[in-house]
Design a protein around this motif. Structure first.
Motif, PDB file in Angstrom:
ATOM      1  N   ARG A  65     -17.542   4.786  20.747  1.00 24.99           N
ATOM      2  CA  ARG A  65     -18.687   3.970  20.332  1.00 24.99           C
ATOM      3  C   ARG A  65     -18.561   3.495  18.896  1.00 24.99           C
ATOM      4  N   LEU A  66     -19.246   2.404  18.621  1.00 20.06           N
ATOM      5  CA  LEU A  66     -19.369   1.877  17.267  1.00 20.06           C
ATOM      6  C   LEU A  66     -20.672   2.401  16.687  1.00 20.06           C
ATOM      7  N   ARG A  67     -20.587   3.114  15.569  1.00 14.52           N
ATOM      8  CA  ARG A  67     -21.768   3.680  14.934  1.00 14.52           C
ATOM      9  C   ARG A  67     -22.049   2.914  13.642  1.00 14.52           C
ATOM     10  N   ILE A  68     -23.277   2.438  13.516  1.00 12.08           N
ATOM     11  CA  ILE A  68     -23.687   1.636  12.367  1.00 12.08           C
ATOM     12  C   ILE A  68     -24.901   2.288  11.723  1.00 12.08           C
ATOM     13  N   GLY A  69     -24.776   2.645  10.459  1.00 13.53           N
ATOM     14  CA  GLY A  69     -25.879   3.268   9.748  1.00 13.53           C
ATOM     15  C   GLY A  69     -27.057   2.332   9.589  1.00 13.53           C
ATOM     16  N   ALA A  70     -28.250   2.905   9.557  1.00 12.72           N
ATOM     17  CA  ALA A  70     -29.469   2.099   9.511  1.00 12.72           C
ATOM     18  C   ALA A  70     -29.581   1.267   8.244  1.00 12.72           C
ATOM     19  N   THR A  85     -14.280  -7.374  16.276  1.00 14.76           N
ATOM     20  CA  THR A  85     -13.276  -7.195  17.332  1.00 14.76           C
ATOM     21  C   THR A  85     -13.816  -6.472  18.556  1.00 14.76           C
ATOM     22  N   ARG A  86     -14.692  -5.495  18.358  1.00  9.92           N
ATOM     23  CA  ARG A  86     -15.171  -4.677  19.470  1.00  9.92           C
ATOM     24  C   ARG A  86     -16.500  -5.158  20.050  1.00  9.92           C
ATOM     25  N   GLN A  87     -17.395  -5.669  19.196  1.00  8.72           N
ATOM     26  CA  GLN A  87     -18.722  -6.093  19.642  1.00  8.72           C
ATOM     27  C   GLN A  87     -19.057  -7.463  19.062  1.00  8.72           C
ATOM     28  N   PRO A  88     -18.281  -8.497  19.402  1.00  9.83           N
ATOM     29  CA  PRO A  88     -18.524  -9.822  18.815  1.00  9.83           C
ATOM     30  C   PRO A  88     -19.898 -10.400  19.138  1.00  9.83           C
ATOM     31  N   LEU A  89     -20.487  -9.981  20.246  1.00 17.00           N
ATOM     32  CA  LEU A  89     -21.830 -10.458  20.585  1.00 17.00           C
ATOM     33  C   LEU A  89     -22.826 -10.081  19.495  1.00 17.00           C
ATOM     34  N   LEU A  90     -22.701  -8.883  18.950  1.00 18.46           N
ATOM     35  CA  LEU A  90     -23.577  -8.431  17.873  1.00 18.46           C
ATOM     36  C   LEU A  90     -23.349  -9.261  16.620  1.00 18.46           C
ATOM     37  N   THR A 177     -29.724  -5.196  23.262  1.00 19.57           N
ATOM     38  CA  THR A 177     -30.333  -4.939  24.568  1.00 19.57           C
ATOM     39  C   THR A 177     -29.377  -5.305  25.697  1.00 19.57           C
ATOM     40  N   ALA A 178     -28.546  -6.312  25.466  1.00 21.06           N
ATOM     41  CA  ALA A 178     -27.622  -6.747  26.511  1.00 21.06           C
ATOM     42  C   ALA A 178     -26.522  -5.722  26.766  1.00 21.06           C
ATOM     43  N   VAL A 179     -26.096  -5.023  25.721  1.00 27.03           N
ATOM     44  CA  VAL A 179     -25.041  -4.015  25.876  1.00 27.03           C
ATOM     45  C   VAL A 179     -25.662  -2.621  25.777  1.00 27.03           C
ATOM     46  N   ASP A 180     -24.851  -1.597  26.009  1.00 27.42           N
ATOM     47  CA  ASP A 180     -25.373  -0.224  25.996  1.00 27.42           C
ATOM     48  C   ASP A 180     -25.488   0.271  24.555  1.00 27.42           C
ATOM     49  N   THR A 181     -26.721   0.392  24.084  1.00 23.98           N
ATOM     50  CA  THR A 181     -26.984   0.772  22.705  1.00 23.98           C
ATOM     51  C   THR A 181     -27.930   1.960  22.659  1.00 23.98           C
ATOM     52  N   VAL A 182     -27.664   2.861  21.735  1.00 19.35           N
ATOM     53  CA  VAL A 182     -28.513   4.019  21.503  1.00 19.35           C
ATOM     54  C   VAL A 182     -29.036   3.936  20.072  1.00 19.35           C
ATOM     55  N   PRO A 215     -44.454   9.961  14.754  1.00 23.75           N
ATOM     56  CA  PRO A 215     -44.886  10.064  13.355  1.00 23.75           C
ATOM     57  C   PRO A 215     -43.781  10.605  12.460  1.00 23.75           C
ATOM     58  N   GLY A 216     -43.511   9.893  11.386  1.00 24.33           N
ATOM     59  CA  GLY A 216     -42.520  10.338  10.416  1.00 24.33           C
ATOM     60  C   GLY A 216     -41.084  10.114  10.811  1.00 24.33           C
ATOM     61  N   GLU A 217     -40.821   9.612  12.009  1.00 27.17           N
ATOM     62  CA  GLU A 217     -39.430   9.449  12.442  1.00 27.17           C
ATOM     63  C   GLU A 217     -38.756   8.293  11.696  1.00 27.17           C
ATOM     64  N   LEU A 218     -37.497   8.502  11.388  1.00 30.32           N
ATOM     65  CA  LEU A 218     -36.697   7.555  10.626  1.00 30.32           C
ATOM     66  C   LEU A 218     -35.467   7.160  11.443  1.00 30.32           C
ATOM     67  N   VAL A 219     -35.259   5.859  11.606  1.00 28.47           N
ATOM     68  CA  VAL A 219     -34.043   5.377  12.252  1.00 28.47           C
ATOM     69  C   VAL A 219     -32.878   5.632  11.305  1.00 28.47           C
ATOM     70  N   THR A 220     -31.851   6.326  11.776  1.00 28.51           N
ATOM     71  CA  THR A 220     -30.696   6.629  10.934  1.00 28.51           C
ATOM     72  C   THR A 220     -29.440   5.864  11.332  1.00 28.51           C
ATOM     73  N   ALA A 221     -29.336   5.444  12.573  1.00 26.68           N
ATOM     74  CA  ALA A 221     -28.136   4.722  13.018  1.00 26.68           C
ATOM     75  C   ALA A 221     -28.385   4.081  14.369  1.00 26.68           C
ATOM     76  N   ILE A 222     -27.497   3.150  14.718  1.00 30.33           N
ATOM     77  CA  ILE A 222     -27.397   2.679  16.098  1.00 30.33           C
ATOM     78  C   ILE A 222     -25.976   2.930  16.564  1.00 30.33           C
ATOM     79  N   GLU A 223     -25.817   3.154  17.857  1.00 29.42           N
ATOM     80  CA  GLU A 223     -24.499   3.364  18.434  1.00 29.42           C
ATOM     81  C   GLU A 223     -24.333   2.425  19.625  1.00 29.42           C
TER      82      GLU A 223
END
Length: 335
Positions: A65-70, A85-90, A177-182, A215-223
């Motif tokens: 997976r490609l991991r991108i920090g928030a 190269t891996r996720q040109p749609l993004l 949304t089109a690809v598998d993202t967490v 409550p209080g949750e922080l997005v840290t990354a997407i994969e």
């Protein structure tokens, strides 16, 4: 703008602790949306928690997976070699959004959390269920040229009257949304991982809530999970002007092709619903078939059967159908 407390945590745990006990606290990074909301009196946080110094900017490929920090900047993500190269749609979707100056400030996490640009949401003199639940939707019977054509629930135009007709503004989220993202989030109860399809909300219940963050949750990354779509993906954005405009309709298409046939397909739409609208049947409709304009037209017409026009946006049904066909043709490499 109301007075607020400005805080700069040194760690993720410290940031979460600052926000967990205050429902009116907000995290801020680039601030390209939040500051505008504060200036207009739509958002009035008691605390602004500046997270820019937290270690959340890394972009890397890990295992499958490609991991991108928030805190990675949209401009940096769009040009990063692993993304291109891996996720040109993004990368395509990010470059279609906002302006170069804004992309240099805006972050991935902020992009996920940005709020609608509906004019009724921004005008404090007009009713808006998203801004003030239960006050009504100004777009019902109003100017709704840019509003939704896909809904969940019943009521006016196929949507409940206590809900919201606004569309989600992000280009990046349509591609994700089109690809598998967490979406990876941290909060008072530790880390959890949310599928992109479950992260953003439809508007039939509690339209004031855009996400399923606690409550209080922080997005840290997407994969973004590895896939075979790199050679056959396309992001098409239809807008009123060529730059710095939100989508009237956008289409994210990702195809896996071999031997002149389609073996996997993903498609998501922007500018048409309260969150990016994923067309889940497309894989079954296209799997094993040779690409053609006629096939893509049948697919688009099938999807548009569930669309419901408002008084001012009937044009979006035909526009969306045509945009789907055009994006599918480009991704498939046919003229």
């Amino acid at each position: 703008m109301k007075p607020f407390q400005y805080l700069r945590p040194k760690t993720i745990a410290e940031a979460i602790s600052m926000a967990a006990d205050d429902p009116e606290a907000r995290y801020i990074a680039g601030g390209t949306n939040l500051v505008d909301l504060m200036k207009r009196g739509i958002a009035s946080p008691t605390k602004l928690i500046d997270i820019n110094h937290l270690p959340l900017k890394k972009i890397e490929h890990r295992y499958d997976r490609l991991r991108i920090g928030a805190l990675a900047l949209n401009s940096e993500v769009a040009k990063h070699k692993a993304v291109v190269t891996r996720q040109p749609l993004l990368a395509q979707a990010l470059l279609a959004g906002a302006s170069g100056q804004l992309r240099n400030m805006a972050t991935v996490g902020g992009n996920l959390l940005q709020r609608t640009r509906c004019s009724y949401f921004y005008d404090l003199a007009l009713p808006c269920n998203k801004r003030k639940p239960g006050s009504g939707c100004g777009a019902e019977g109003g100017i709704n040229r840019t509003h939704a054509i896909f809904f969940a629930g019943n009521g006016f135009g196929g949507i409940e009257k206590s809900s919201c007709l606004a569309v989600h503004p992000s280009d990046m989220c349509v591609a994700l949304t089109a690809v598998d993202t967490v979406v990876v989030v941290n909060g008072p109860d530790g880390e959890r991982r949310i599928q992109m399809k479950d992260f953003l909300r439809l508007s039939t219940q509690q339209p004031e809530l855009d996400t399923n963050l606690g409550p209080g949750e922080l997005v840290t990354a997407i994969e973004v999970l590895d896939n075979a779509f790199a050679k056959h993906s396309h992001y098409l954005k239809v807008r009123d002007r060529a730059s710095y405009a939100f989508a009237l309709v956008s289409v994210a298409v990702a195809l896996q092709m071999d031997g002149g046939r389609i073996w996997d397909a993903r498609l998501a739409l922007g500018g048409v619903a309260h969150k990016p609208w994923r067309y889940w049947a497309i894989d079954l409709m296209l799997r094993g078939k040779a690409p053609s304009e006629q096939l893509f037209r049948e697919v688009a017409e099938h999807e548009m059967e569930s669309a419901k026009a408002l008084e001012g946006n009937a044009y979006k049904i035909k526009l969306t159908s045509n945009a789907m066909v055009a994006a599918l043709k480009t991704a498939a490499g046919i003229s």
